[in-house]
Structures are given as structure tokens and as C-alpha cells.
Design a protein around this motif. Structure first.
Motif, PDB file in Angstrom:
ATOM      1  N   SER A  18     -11.476  19.774   8.639  1.00  0.00           N
ATOM      2  CA  SER A  18     -10.770  18.844   9.521  1.00  0.00           C
ATOM      3  C   SER A  18     -11.394  17.455   9.489  1.00  0.00           C
ATOM      4  CB  SER A  18     -10.760  19.378  10.951  1.00  0.00           C
ATOM      5  OG  SER A  18     -10.102  20.625  11.026  1.00  0.00           O
ATOM      6  N   VAL A  19     -12.730  17.391   9.557  1.00  0.00           N
ATOM      7  CA  VAL A  19     -13.406  16.093   9.541  1.00  0.00           C
ATOM      8  C   VAL A  19     -13.203  15.403   8.201  1.00  0.00           C
ATOM      9  CG1 VAL A  19     -15.662  14.965   9.641  1.00  0.00           C
ATOM     10  CG2 VAL A  19     -15.097  16.776  11.274  1.00  0.00           C
ATOM     11  N   MET A  20     -13.353  16.146   7.118  1.00  0.00           N
ATOM     12  CA  MET A  20     -13.147  15.576   5.788  1.00  0.00           C
ATOM     13  C   MET A  20     -11.739  14.991   5.658  1.00  0.00           C
ATOM     14  SD  MET A  20     -13.358  17.538   2.097  1.00  0.00           S
ATOM     15  CE  MET A  20     -11.805  18.423   2.397  1.00  0.00           C
ATOM     16  N   LEU A  21     -10.749  15.750   6.092  1.00  0.00           N
ATOM     17  CA  LEU A  21      -9.364  15.288   6.009  1.00  0.00           C
ATOM     18  C   LEU A  21      -9.129  14.096   6.923  1.00  0.00           C
ATOM     19  CD1 LEU A  21      -6.422  15.639   5.097  1.00  0.00           C
ATOM     20  CD2 LEU A  21      -6.140  17.323   6.924  1.00  0.00           C
ATOM     21  N   SER A  22      -9.685  14.141   8.135  1.00  0.00           N
ATOM     22  CA  SER A  22      -9.477  13.066   9.099  1.00  0.00           C
ATOM     23  C   SER A  22      -9.992  11.737   8.561  1.00  0.00           C
ATOM     24  CB  SER A  22     -10.179  13.409  10.416  1.00  0.00           C
ATOM     25  OG  SER A  22     -10.021  12.373  11.354  1.00  0.00           O
ATOM     26  N   VAL A  23     -11.209  11.732   8.027  1.00  0.00           N
ATOM     27  CA  VAL A  23     -11.783  10.492   7.517  1.00  0.00           C
ATOM     28  C   VAL A  23     -11.025  10.000   6.287  1.00  0.00           C
ATOM     29  CG1 VAL A  23     -13.859   9.431   6.554  1.00  0.00           C
ATOM     30  CG2 VAL A  23     -14.055  11.045   8.457  1.00  0.00           C
ATOM     31  N   ALA A  24     -10.765  10.911   5.350  1.00  0.00           N
ATOM     32  CA  ALA A  24     -10.091  10.513   4.111  1.00  0.00           C
ATOM     33  C   ALA A  24      -8.715   9.913   4.385  1.00  0.00           C
ATOM     34  CB  ALA A  24      -9.969  11.710   3.171  1.00  0.00           C
ATOM     35  N   MET A  25      -7.920  10.584   5.213  1.00  0.00           N
ATOM     36  CA  MET A  25      -6.573  10.104   5.478  1.00  0.00           C
ATOM     37  C   MET A  25      -6.586   8.873   6.382  1.00  0.00           C
ATOM     38  SD  MET A  25      -4.574  12.041   3.739  1.00  0.00           S
ATOM     39  CE  MET A  25      -2.969  11.723   4.451  1.00  0.00           C
ATOM     40  N   GLY A  26      -7.468   8.860   7.365  1.00  0.00           N
ATOM     41  CA  GLY A  26      -7.495   7.737   8.293  1.00  0.00           C
ATOM     42  C   GLY A  26      -7.839   6.425   7.613  1.00  0.00           C
ATOM     43  N   LEU A  27      -8.811   6.445   6.704  1.00  0.00           N
ATOM     44  CA  LEU A  27      -9.212   5.217   6.030  1.00  0.00           C
ATOM     45  C   LEU A  27      -8.147   4.729   5.061  1.00  0.00           C
ATOM     46  CD1 LEU A  27     -13.009   5.832   5.296  1.00  0.00           C
ATOM     47  CD2 LEU A  27     -11.919   4.838   7.308  1.00  0.00           C
ATOM     48  N   ARG A  28      -7.623   5.617   4.233  1.00  0.00           N
ATOM     49  CA  ARG A  28      -6.666   5.143   3.231  1.00  0.00           C
ATOM     50  C   ARG A  28      -5.334   4.738   3.861  1.00  0.00           C
ATOM     51  NH1 ARG A  28      -1.777   7.938   2.215  1.00  0.00           N
ATOM     52  NH2 ARG A  28      -1.903   7.054   0.135  1.00  0.00           N
ATOM     53  N   GLN A  29      -4.964   5.334   4.996  1.00  0.00           N
ATOM     54  CA  GLN A  29      -3.746   4.921   5.679  1.00  0.00           C
ATOM     55  C   GLN A  29      -3.884   3.550   6.330  1.00  0.00           C
ATOM     56  OE1 GLN A  29      -2.731   8.022   8.447  1.00  0.00           O
ATOM     57  NE2 GLN A  29      -2.065   9.438   6.858  1.00  0.00           N
ATOM     58  N   SER A  30      -5.118   3.095   6.530  1.00  0.00           N
ATOM     59  CA  SER A  30      -5.353   1.826   7.222  1.00  0.00           C
ATOM     60  C   SER A  30      -5.662   0.672   6.274  1.00  0.00           C
ATOM     61  CB  SER A  30      -6.519   1.989   8.216  1.00  0.00           C
ATOM     62  OG  SER A  30      -6.266   3.038   9.130  1.00  0.00           O
ATOM     63  N   LEU A  31      -5.622   0.891   4.977  1.00  0.00           N
ATOM     64  CA  LEU A  31      -5.959  -0.172   4.033  1.00  0.00           C
ATOM     65  C   LEU A  31      -4.988  -1.347   4.109  1.00  0.00           C
ATOM     66  CD1 LEU A  31      -7.068   1.792   0.828  1.00  0.00           C
ATOM     67  CD2 LEU A  31      -8.503   0.509   2.418  1.00  0.00           C
ATOM     68  N   GLY A  32      -3.747  -1.102   4.529  1.00  0.00           N
ATOM     69  CA  GLY A  32      -2.780  -2.188   4.633  1.00  0.00           C
ATOM     70  C   GLY A  32      -3.202  -3.278   5.603  1.00  0.00           C
ATOM     71  N   ILE A  33      -4.104  -2.958   6.530  1.00  0.00           N
ATOM     72  CA  ILE A  33      -4.614  -3.951   7.477  1.00  0.00           C
ATOM     73  C   ILE A  33      -5.264  -5.119   6.741  1.00  0.00           C
ATOM     74  CG2 ILE A  33      -6.445  -4.311   9.187  1.00  0.00           C
ATOM     75  CD1 ILE A  33      -5.798  -1.547  10.279  1.00  0.00           C
ATOM     76  N   PHE A  34      -5.923  -4.827   5.633  1.00  0.00           N
ATOM     77  CA  PHE A  34      -6.676  -5.850   4.915  1.00  0.00           C
ATOM     78  C   PHE A  34      -5.827  -6.655   3.931  1.00  0.00           C
ATOM     79  CE2 PHE A  34      -9.685  -2.229   5.608  1.00  0.00           C
ATOM     80  CZ  PHE A  34     -10.388  -2.809   6.651  1.00  0.00           C
ATOM     81  N   MET A  35      -4.565  -6.292   3.761  1.00  0.00           N
ATOM     82  CA  MET A  35      -3.760  -6.937   2.729  1.00  0.00           C
ATOM     83  C   MET A  35      -3.592  -8.440   2.951  1.00  0.00           C
ATOM     84  SD  MET A  35      -0.124  -5.875   1.003  1.00  0.00           S
ATOM     85  CE  MET A  35       0.816  -5.782   2.510  1.00  0.00           C
ATOM     86  N   PRO A  36      -3.203  -8.946   4.137  1.00  0.00           N
ATOM     87  CA  PRO A  36      -3.021 -10.398   4.271  1.00  0.00           C
ATOM     88  C   PRO A  36      -4.283 -11.212   4.008  1.00  0.00           C
ATOM     89  CG  PRO A  36      -1.858  -9.235   6.030  1.00  0.00           C
ATOM     90  CD  PRO A  36      -2.706  -8.225   5.331  1.00  0.00           C
ATOM     91  N   PRO A  37      -5.443 -10.900   4.646  1.00  0.00           N
ATOM     92  CA  PRO A  37      -6.619 -11.719   4.354  1.00  0.00           C
ATOM     93  C   PRO A  37      -7.180 -11.506   2.953  1.00  0.00           C
ATOM     94  CG  PRO A  37      -7.217  -9.921   5.826  1.00  0.00           C
ATOM     95  CD  PRO A  37      -5.725  -9.909   5.711  1.00  0.00           C
ATOM     96  N   LEU A  38      -7.101 -10.280   2.449  1.00  0.00           N
ATOM     97  CA  LEU A  38      -7.634 -10.000   1.112  1.00  0.00           C
ATOM     98  C   LEU A  38      -6.868 -10.749   0.042  1.00  0.00           C
ATOM     99  CD1 LEU A  38      -8.718  -6.539  -0.252  1.00  0.00           C
ATOM    100  CD2 LEU A  38      -7.184  -7.959  -1.587  1.00  0.00           C
ATOM    101  N   THR A  39      -5.545 -10.680   0.105  1.00  0.00           N
ATOM    102  CA  THR A  39      -4.747 -11.351  -0.922  1.00  0.00           C
ATOM    103  C   THR A  39      -4.910 -12.868  -0.848  1.00  0.00           C
ATOM    104  OG1 THR A  39      -2.837 -11.237   0.586  1.00  0.00           O
ATOM    105  CG2 THR A  39      -3.029  -9.516  -1.079  1.00  0.00           C
ATOM    106  N   ALA A  40      -5.097 -13.398   0.366  1.00  0.00           N
ATOM    107  CA  ALA A  40      -5.292 -14.844   0.499  1.00  0.00           C
ATOM    108  C   ALA A  40      -6.624 -15.286  -0.100  1.00  0.00           C
ATOM    109  CB  ALA A  40      -5.217 -15.247   1.970  1.00  0.00           C
ATOM    110  N   GLU A  41      -7.698 -14.554   0.182  1.00  0.00           N
ATOM    111  CA  GLU A  41      -9.017 -14.951  -0.314  1.00  0.00           C
ATOM    112  C   GLU A  41      -9.147 -14.772  -1.822  1.00  0.00           C
ATOM    113  OE1 GLU A  41     -13.605 -13.364  -0.022  1.00  0.00           O
ATOM    114  OE2 GLU A  41     -12.428 -13.454   1.834  1.00  0.00           O
ATOM    115  N   LEU A  42      -8.614 -13.679  -2.346  1.00  0.00           N
ATOM    116  CA  LEU A  42      -8.773 -13.391  -3.771  1.00  0.00           C
ATOM    117  C   LEU A  42      -7.663 -14.001  -4.618  1.00  0.00           C
ATOM    118  CD1 LEU A  42      -9.920  -9.650  -3.672  1.00  0.00           C
ATOM    119  CD2 LEU A  42     -11.304 -11.722  -3.639  1.00  0.00           C
ATOM    120  N   ALA A  43      -6.712 -14.689  -3.987  1.00  0.00           N
ATOM    121  CA  ALA A  43      -5.607 -15.348  -4.696  1.00  0.00           C
ATOM    122  C   ALA A  43      -4.823 -14.368  -5.551  1.00  0.00           C
ATOM    123  CB  ALA A  43      -6.130 -16.505  -5.548  1.00  0.00           C
TER     124      ALA A  43
END
Length: 408
Positions: A18-43
Motif C-alpha cells: 500500500s505504501v509503495m503504491l501510494s507514493v509511486a502513484m501520488g508523485l507521478r499523478q502530481s507532476l503536472g503541477i510543475f509544468m507551467p514553471p518548468l516549461t517557462a524556465e527551461l524554454a
């Protein structure tokens, strides 16, 4: 309740999975949060970031059957530990990314392999091995629900760190969270010391891997479920990848995306528990078809109107309830049809279809947006295909089931 030694022996295994699944899914499902600042900084463009997530999902799907085969040869523990270490490495590579190549390697290729070795399919296969058939669907729902708790923690942490200190600090926060996967994988790997499960009539436990694949390819219920799973992946990964960007385009508070992803995670817990319970009582293919139709109607309702904070949270709650409820249903169907020896591998085949759909949802959504300046066409295709898949799944579930032959 559980086989092979009772609750004392199986509880640590279930907690680890359960813990392994929770961490793995929780992090990869939240990567979209970083898309606006990441794409702006890295052009880089939205489509570039979406391609990295698409590569992650495609790599995950392509490696999943192979990871399932490795489990039958090496055992769960070494495979899941390798996946946990790769997950930490992928997040660290993304945190230090200086351009598109590092984003592709970190968020794309490395995390994709890690997900195949240490996330949903492995956690579900571990759970199926240590619980009785009578309680299997319910316990699969409980472990699947754990995959939603991670998003409740990861999305707010990532968003707050990113807003206050920059997206790289936010991703480093994810690196720290990912370290928890290593001891969790070790605990879940105790399943290797349990006695092998009993075979099922008409299953594939006594067959070689190649023969088991041939048997699965000739089972029409398995083929229909696998093809419908494509649409599931397409819809869900489109949302996790592009919903934060869509909300920013609509002029809403960037923190709303974290609220939406967290709400999805919270209601995901309820949906996984419900569909795990329901799968032990009602027709699993019918439930699957109902999920696909309900999701498509919810997407159509939300995107035909201008989003508001209230409608976004309501939409996230509905989608969250319908999110990971498919996992206990699909795993239960595969276990009932083929047994447990090749469960991880055959479930990996179905998941490959899911991840091809995820690739289309992530990259296709970004490509459509860059080409047309809006997500309208992508949404129309997603809704239409979702309704079609749901109707076909339900119609096929109504057909009488053929008598299954015994394996040679």
C-alpha cells in the motif's frame, strides 16, 4: 481472512504494498503541477513536457509484462526494490534538469521503468497472492485506495514548495517522499516466502509464459477488457497532465490545480473501496463499463462550461471516485480467468493497452493544444471514445460466458 499464515503474516505485506503504491502513484499523478514553471524556465513547450509524460506512460506499459515475467523468475522483492531505487533516481534527475533531454530521461524513461517494477500492477499482484478469493476484490480495493492517499500528500507539498521556493525545490520534495518506497518494497517482498497459491480451473498456472499469453489472447473477455482499458488510460493521463495548464489558461488560481488533484486523491480512496467491495458482489465487466460511461459524461459536463473553483472541485470529486476503481476490477477479472502465477504478467498486458492510451492522452493533448490553441478536439475525442468503450464493455458482459477448457 488471509491465506498463508493469517493476518499477522500478511498485514506487513499489505502495508508495504500500500505504501509503495501510494507514493509511486501520488508523485507521478502530481507532476503536472510543475509544468507551467518548468516549461517557462527551461524554454520548452507544453507539448515537450507532455511528450516526456507520454514517454513515461508508454515505457511503463511496455515494461510491465516484462516486469511480471521477472517476478515469476526472480520473485517480487528484487523487482520492486529495483523499481523503488529507479524512482528516486528519476525524480532526482528531473530536479536537476537543464533541458529537454534530462526531462525526458528523468520524468519520462526512468520513472516509466520504475512504475512498471514498483507500482500498481505489482501491488495488486502481491495483494491477490496473500488474501483468500472470497475477500480478494475487497482487499484489492483497499490497497488500490492507498494509491490515492499519496496524491493527497504530494500535490499540496509540491505546489507549496514550487510556489514558495521554485519548481526544483518542489521536485526535491518528491525525491524525499520517494525514498519511502524502498523499505515499503522490502516489506511487500515478504510475499516471496509464502506458499504458492492454488490453481484455478481453466487457468494458466501450469503453463509456460508463452502458452499463458496464447491462452489469454484467445479469451474474448480478456481481449475486450484490454482494448477498453486503452480509453481509461487516455482520459486519466490527459487530465493529470493538462488540467493544471487548462486552469491557468482560464485565469484561475494556480493553487486550484493542487486542490483539484488532492480532491481526486481523496475521493479516489472512496471509489477504490466501493468498487473493490462491489466487484465481489456484482458483475465486474458491467461495473467497468459503467465507470467508463460515467467518466465520459463528467468530462463532457465540466468542459462545456467555463470552469469555476466550485465546478472544478466538484468535477475532481466525481472523477476521483471513478479513478482507480478500475484496478481491483481488472485485477480480479484476470485472477479469476487465469490464476495467480502469471497474474503480474497478464495484468501487465492489459496495462500495456492502458499505457498506450496514456501516451495518446498526454502527448496527443499537448499536440492538439499546440496545433489548435485549445483542448476542444482532444476532449471531444476522449468523451466519444469513452462512451463507446463503456457501451461495448457492458454489451459484451451481457453475453453468456463460454465453458472454459482445462489446460493441457
Amino acid at each position: 481472512m488471509e491465506r498463508h499464515g493469517g493476518l499477522r503474516g500478511t498485514l506487513p505485506i499489505l502495508v508495504g504494498a500500500s505504501v509503495m503504491l501510494s507514493v509511486a502513484m501520488g508523485l507521478r499523478q502530481s507532476l503536472g503541477i510543475f509544468m507551467p514553471p518548468l516549461t517557462a524556465e527551461l524554454a520548452i513547450s507544453v507539448a515537450d513536457f507532455a511528450l516526456a509524460i507520454a514517454i513515461q506512460n508508454l515505457t511503463w506499459g511496455l515494461c510491465q509484462p516484462f516486469a511480471g515475467w521477472l517476478v515469476a523468475s526472480w520473485g517480487f522483492r528484487p523487482v520492486m526494490l529495483a523499481g523503488a531505487v529507479l524512482y528516486v533516481a528519476g525524480m532526482a534527475l528531473l530536479a536537476g534538469a537543464g533541458g529537454l533531454v534530462a526531462v525526458m530521461l528523468g520524468a519520462g524513461l526512468t520513472i516509466g521503468v520504475a512504475m512498471a517494477f514498483a507500482s500498481a500492477s505489482m501491488a495488486m499482484a502481491v495483494t491477490a497472492r496473500v488474501v483468500s478469493p472470497e475477500r480478494r476484490s475487497t482487499l484489492l480495493g483497499v490497497v488500490s485506495a492507498a494509491g490515492s492517499v499519496g496524491a493527497l500528500v504530494a500535490a499540496p507539498i509540491g505546489q507549496i514548495l514550487s510556489v514558495d521556493h521554485g519548481w526544483r525545490v518542489g521536485v526535491m520534495g518528491f525525491v524525499v517522499l520517494a525514498l519511502a518506497m524502498i523499505p515499503a518494497a522490502w516489506m511487500a517482498g515478504r510475499v516471496d516466502g509464502l506458499a504458492p497459491p492454488a490453481s484455478v480451473p481453466g487457468g494458466s498456472d501450469g503453463l509456460t509464459a508463452r502458452a499463458a499469453l496464447r491462452v489469454a489472447a484467445r479469451r474474448a473477455p480478456f481481449v475486450v477488457m484490454t482494448l477498453a482499458y486503452f480509453v481509461c488510460g487516455m482520459q486519466l493521463v490527459f487530465l493529470t497532465t493538462h488540467l493544471p495548464s487548462y486552469l491557468v489558461l482560464c485565469g484561475l488560481d494556480p493553487l486550484l490545480s493542487a486542490t483539484a488533484l488532492g480532491t481526486i486523491g481523496g475521493f479516489n480512496v472512496l471509489g477504490s473501496l466501493f468498487f473493490g467491495w462491489a466487484g465481489g458482489r456484482w458483475n465486474k465487466p458491467m461495473l467497468l463499463g459503467g465507470i467508463y460511461i460515467a467518466r465520459s459524461l463528467a468530462i463532457a459536463w465540466y468542459f462545456v462550461q467555463a470552469p469555476t473553483p466550485e465546478s472544478t472541485v466538484l468535477f475532481a470529486a466525481v472523477m476521483g471516485f471513478l479513478w482507480l476503481g478500475v484496478a481491483p476490477l481488472v485485477t480480479g477479472m484476470v485472477a479469476e480467468m487465469f490464476g495467480l502465477r502469471w497474474l503480474a504478467m497478464l495484468q501487465g498486458v492489459t496495462f500495456l493497452s492502458h499505457q498506450v492510451g496514456s501516451f495518446v492522452g498526454a502527448f496527443g493533448g499537448g499536440w492538439v493544444f499546440d496545433a489548435l490553441g485549445s483542448y476542444d478536439l482532444a476532449l471531444q475525442l476522449g468523451v466519444g471514445l469513452g462512451l463507446f468503450a463503456g457501451v461495448v464493455q457492458i454489451l459484451f458482459a451481457l453475453l453468456p460466458r463460454p465453458r472454459l477448457p482445462q489446460p493441457a
